[in-house]
Motif scaffolding. Structure first.
Motif, mmCIF file in Angstrom:
data_model
loop_
_atom_site.group_PDB
_atom_site.id
_atom_site.type_symbol
_atom_site.label_atom_id
_atom_site.label_comp_id
_atom_site.label_asym_id
_atom_site.label_seq_id
_atom_site.Cartn_x
_atom_site.Cartn_y
_atom_site.Cartn_z
ATOM 1 N N GLY A 1 0.816 -1.202 0.000
ATOM 2 C CA GLY A 1 0.000 0.000 0.000
ATOM 3 C C GLY A 1 0.848 1.248 0.000
ATOM 4 N N ALA A 2 1.238 1.707 -1.148
ATOM 5 C CA ALA A 2 2.122 2.869 -1.240
ATOM 6 C C ALA A 2 1.503 4.079 -0.575
ATOM 7 C CB ALA A 2 2.408 3.167 -2.715
ATOM 8 N N ALA A 3 2.320 4.765 0.217
ATOM 9 C CA ALA A 3 1.834 5.956 0.912
ATOM 10 C C ALA A 3 1.558 7.070 -0.081
ATOM 11 C CB ALA A 3 2.858 6.408 1.940
ATOM 12 N N LYS A 4 0.513 7.853 0.194
ATOM 13 C CA LYS A 4 0.161 8.993 -0.640
ATOM 14 C C LYS A 4 0.290 10.261 0.186
ATOM 15 C CE LYS A 4 -3.183 6.274 -3.296
ATOM 16 N NZ LYS A 4 -4.607 6.140 -3.694
ATOM 17 N N GLY A 5 0.786 11.318 -0.439
ATOM 18 C CA GLY A 5 0.918 12.569 0.276
ATOM 19 C C GLY A 5 2.263 12.687 0.951
ATOM 20 N N ARG A 6 2.394 13.678 1.794
ATOM 21 C CA ARG A 6 3.672 13.958 2.444
ATOM 22 C C ARG A 6 3.812 13.124 3.698
ATOM 23 N NH1 ARG A 6 5.540 17.479 6.311
ATOM 24 N NH2 ARG A 6 3.454 18.334 6.619
ATOM 25 N N THR A 7 4.936 12.451 3.869
ATOM 26 C CA THR A 7 5.196 11.652 5.058
ATOM 27 C C THR A 7 5.424 12.566 6.252
ATOM 28 O OG1 THR A 7 6.198 9.931 3.729
ATOM 29 C CG2 THR A 7 6.698 9.916 6.085
ATOM 30 N N PRO A 8 4.764 12.333 7.404
ATOM 31 C CA PRO A 8 4.967 13.168 8.575
ATOM 32 C C PRO A 8 6.432 13.145 8.994
ATOM 33 C CG PRO A 8 3.056 11.754 8.859
ATOM 34 C CD PRO A 8 3.757 11.293 7.630
ATOM 35 N N PRO A 9 6.964 14.288 9.463
ATOM 36 C CA PRO A 9 8.378 14.340 9.835
ATOM 37 C C PRO A 9 8.666 13.477 11.050
ATOM 38 C CG PRO A 9 7.244 16.337 10.554
ATOM 39 C CD PRO A 9 6.276 15.566 9.702
ATOM 40 N N ALA A 10 9.885 13.001 11.124
ATOM 41 C CA ALA A 10 10.302 12.200 12.277
ATOM 42 C C ALA A 10 10.366 13.057 13.528
ATOM 43 C CB ALA A 10 11.675 11.586 12.001
ATOM 44 N N ASN A 11 10.118 12.456 14.669
ATOM 45 C CA ASN A 11 10.252 13.127 15.955
ATOM 46 C C ASN A 11 11.730 13.175 16.325
ATOM 47 O OD1 ASN A 11 10.121 14.077 18.538
ATOM 48 N ND2 ASN A 11 8.905 12.382 19.360
ATOM 49 N N ARG A 12 12.292 14.391 16.353
ATOM 50 C CA ARG A 12 13.717 14.526 16.611
ATOM 51 C C ARG A 12 14.019 14.915 18.058
ATOM 52 N NH1 ARG A 12 16.190 14.007 11.873
ATOM 53 N NH2 ARG A 12 15.059 14.507 9.951
ATOM 54 N N ASP A 13 12.992 14.989 18.883
ATOM 55 C CA ASP A 13 13.207 15.297 20.295
ATOM 56 C C ASP A 13 13.875 14.110 20.975
ATOM 57 O OD1 ASP A 13 11.970 17.672 19.871
ATOM 58 O OD2 ASP A 13 10.084 17.122 20.841
ATOM 59 N N GLY A 14 14.995 14.336 21.644
ATOM 60 C CA GLY A 14 15.636 13.275 22.391
ATOM 61 C C GLY A 14 14.850 12.934 23.644
ATOM 62 N N MET A 15 15.127 11.747 24.216
ATOM 63 C CA MET A 15 14.433 11.326 25.426
ATOM 64 C C MET A 15 14.679 12.295 26.569
ATOM 65 S SD MET A 15 12.410 9.063 26.702
ATOM 66 C CE MET A 15 12.510 7.598 25.671
ATOM 67 N N GLY A 16 15.887 12.840 26.627
ATOM 68 C CA GLY A 16 16.195 13.795 27.693
ATOM 69 C C GLY A 16 15.302 15.016 27.628
ATOM 70 N N LEU A 17 15.062 15.535 26.413
ATOM 71 C CA LEU A 17 14.204 16.702 26.267
ATOM 72 C C LEU A 17 12.767 16.376 26.670
ATOM 73 C CD1 LEU A 17 13.726 19.603 25.397
ATOM 74 C CD2 LEU A 17 13.524 18.801 23.020
ATOM 75 N N VAL A 18 12.294 15.189 26.264
ATOM 76 C CA VAL A 18 10.936 14.778 26.657
ATOM 77 C C VAL A 18 10.801 14.750 28.174
ATOM 78 C CG1 VAL A 18 9.280 12.867 26.621
ATOM 79 C CG2 VAL A 18 10.520 13.468 24.533
ATOM 80 N N LEU A 19 11.796 14.177 28.864
ATOM 81 C CA LEU A 19 11.728 14.065 30.324
ATOM 82 C C LEU A 19 11.868 15.428 30.994
ATOM 83 C CD1 LEU A 19 13.801 10.785 30.854
ATOM 84 C CD2 LEU A 19 11.321 11.060 30.884
ATOM 85 N N ARG A 20 12.714 16.311 30.439
ATOM 86 C CA ARG A 20 12.846 17.653 31.026
ATOM 87 C C ARG A 20 11.540 18.432 30.895
ATOM 88 N NH1 ARG A 20 17.959 17.341 28.665
ATOM 89 N NH2 ARG A 20 17.338 18.602 26.868
ATOM 90 N N ARG A 21 10.899 18.302 29.754
ATOM 91 C CA ARG A 21 9.614 18.981 29.579
ATOM 92 C C ARG A 21 8.562 18.413 30.528
ATOM 93 N NH1 ARG A 21 9.188 19.344 22.934
ATOM 94 N NH2 ARG A 21 10.481 21.217 22.684
ATOM 95 N N LEU A 22 8.600 17.107 30.727
ATOM 96 C CA LEU A 22 7.650 16.497 31.665
ATOM 97 C C LEU A 22 7.889 17.018 33.084
ATOM 98 C CD1 LEU A 22 5.360 14.402 31.825
ATOM 99 C CD2 LEU A 22 7.085 12.686 32.355
ATOM 100 N N GLY A 23 9.174 17.168 33.454
ATOM 101 C CA GLY A 23 9.494 17.736 34.760
ATOM 102 C C GLY A 23 8.970 19.153 34.906
ATOM 103 N N ARG A 24 9.087 19.965 33.857
ATOM 104 C CA ARG A 24 8.549 21.329 33.889
ATOM 105 C C ARG A 24 7.033 21.307 34.050
ATOM 106 N NH1 ARG A 24 9.905 25.140 29.203
ATOM 107 N NH2 ARG A 24 8.937 26.602 30.678
ATOM 108 N N ALA A 25 6.388 20.367 33.332
ATOM 109 C CA ALA A 25 4.924 20.284 33.412
ATOM 110 C C ALA A 25 4.480 19.992 34.840
ATOM 111 C CB ALA A 25 4.409 19.207 32.459
ATOM 112 N N PHE A 26 5.210 19.110 35.537
ATOM 113 C CA PHE A 26 4.827 18.753 36.903
ATOM 114 C C PHE A 26 5.399 19.701 37.952
ATOM 115 C CE2 PHE A 26 3.563 14.648 35.064
ATOM 116 C CZ PHE A 26 2.357 14.470 35.731
#
Length: 419
Positions: free
Chosen positions: A192-217
């Motif tokens: 099933g060939a994809a149609k349209g533009r492929t969504p960009p890869a998530n380039r956020d590192g795990m450290g950034l995800v965890l730091r943002r989670l710490g800010r949220a809490f």
């Protein structure tokens, strides 16, 4: 998404109601039954582990969340198939517990993936109603797992019960297998060939995800919402363990009668409560809907105490149970909408998952509390409901102290230069 929520409810209803009543019927002690029910909730209480992984590793030609969902469904079905190899449940409680735990690990992975998909795809104005329909669908799965498959466990045996459960799960798996998240996604690897533009890869590192989670809490309302998650369902789940034991041994209820009450009538009313909770949260605001639900549920626990002289009437017991079931569904969906509002957008999927994990920890704590409550109030069971009502009412203080918009006001959007 509703179909996937129904799939998650199947094993939950099967264990929480069907297996629970089967073990009670076989004379297994309340503390052992409570521990077995708690095993359902442990993976859900720890599912915050999945959030950062799913947010971080979310680039795949088949979609951001869909591969996680398909893998979780495969693991769930294989684990359920293993239960058929057990000659009898009550004689193999250790391995039954291991398989229940494993099945719910996969179910919790699917749940986090579906929640993340909902955060990705649902516009904010639709979240209250959508949460009502999705969580209501999990009650439909609970009904099938409790009334249908649990009934088959009691009458036809474990092999038939699990075979029917796997057939239902297999049919539901057609939804994520055949439907894409986005037009650009591959249907299957190399198919099933994809149609349209492929969504960009998530380039956020795990450290950034965890730091943002710490800010949220770091925001006060985020912490208060976490405390609400951890405390809100303790009374509900404690009652669901000690009450059927009391009804069977003290009030002469049959296992089949209670199965109809919890696994059928209670589930349908809870589903209606979910739908009403979504509509109410959208109409008056999630915070008001949660506060009203907590207050009403407290009054139902107090009503158990006030009407204890009439517990001999099946109609009174059923009415009280159904009222609590409906309000539990209303409360749960209202809290979902509240938590989505509190969550900070850059880590919304992970933060929302953390709240859901803590909510399931409250189910664990409730199941563990059932046996101590039974022992403390064994000669005065009405007072147990007085204690549950007082505790539930106290949680309204947490609700009133939460400011749903505080996280977004204080943190805004992550800066372009954030590292």
């Amino acid at each position: 998404m509703c179909a996937l929520y129904a799939a998650q409810g199947l094993p939950d209803g099967f264990v929480r109601t069907g297996v629970k009543l089967y073990l009670i019927d076989q004379g297994v002690a309340t503390d052992v039954v409570g521990n077995m029910v708690a095993l359902v909730s442990w993976p859900w209480a720890l599912k915050w582990v999945w959030g950062p992984l799913i947010d971080r590793f979310s680039h795949n030609p088949m979609g951001r969340r869909r591969p996680w969902i398909l893998g979780a469904q495969l693991g769930l079905m294989l684990t359920l198939a293993s239960i058929v190899l057990m000659p009898d449940l009550e004689g193999n409680l250790y391995w039954l517990g291991v398989l229940i735990l494993t099945a719910n690990v996969f179910a919790s992975l699917q749940d986090v993936s579906v929640d993340a998909m909902a955060v990705d795809l649902l516009p904010e104005e639709e979240r209250g109603v959508a949460n009502g329909f999705m969580y209501g669908s999990s009650y439909l799965g609970n009904y099938l797992g409790a009334a249908l498959i649990g009934g088959l466990l009691l009458t036809a045996g474990i092999g038939t019960a699990v075979a029917v459960q796997m057939a239902i799960l297999l049919s539901i798996s057609a939804f994520p297998l055949l439907l894409r998240e986005h037009p650009a996604d591959l249907l299957l690897p190399g198919i099933g060939a994809a149609k349209g533009r492929t969504p960009p890869a998530n380039r956020d590192g795990m450290g950034l995800v965890l730091r943002r989670l710490g800010r949220a809490f770091s925001v006060r309302s985020s912490v208060l919402a976490a405390l609400l998650s951890l405390s809100s369902m303790i009374a509900v789940n404690a009652q669901l363990v000690f009450w059927p034991v009391y009804l069977k041994h003290e009030l002469g209820w049959s296992t089949e009668a209670y199965l109809r009450l919890e696994g059928s009538y209670g589930v349908w009313v809870a589903l209606a409560g979910c739908l009403l909770g979504g509509l109410l949260a959208s109409a008056v605001g999630a915070k008001r809907a949660v506060a009203a639900s907590v207050l009403a549920l407290s009054l139902v626990w107090f009503a158990h105490y006030g009407l204890s002289d009439y517990w001999g009437s099946p109609g009174v017991v059923a009415a009280l149970f159904i009222a609590a079931s409906g309000l539990t569904g209303l409360l749960a969906v209202s809290m979902f909408a509240l938590f989505m509002g509190v969550a900070w957008p850059p880590v919304a999927a992970t933060q929302f998952t953390a709240y859901m994990a803590l909510l399931n920890m409250s189910y664990v704590r409730g199941a563990k509390l059932a046996y101590p409550l039974e022992r403390i109030f064994e000669s005065d069971m009405p007072s147990a409901y007085l204690a549950l009502g007082a505790y539930q009412l106290a949680t309204i203080g947490l609700v009133l102290a939460i400011d749903p918009g505080e996280t977004r006001r204080k943190l805004g959007d992550p800066g372009a230069g954030e590292h």
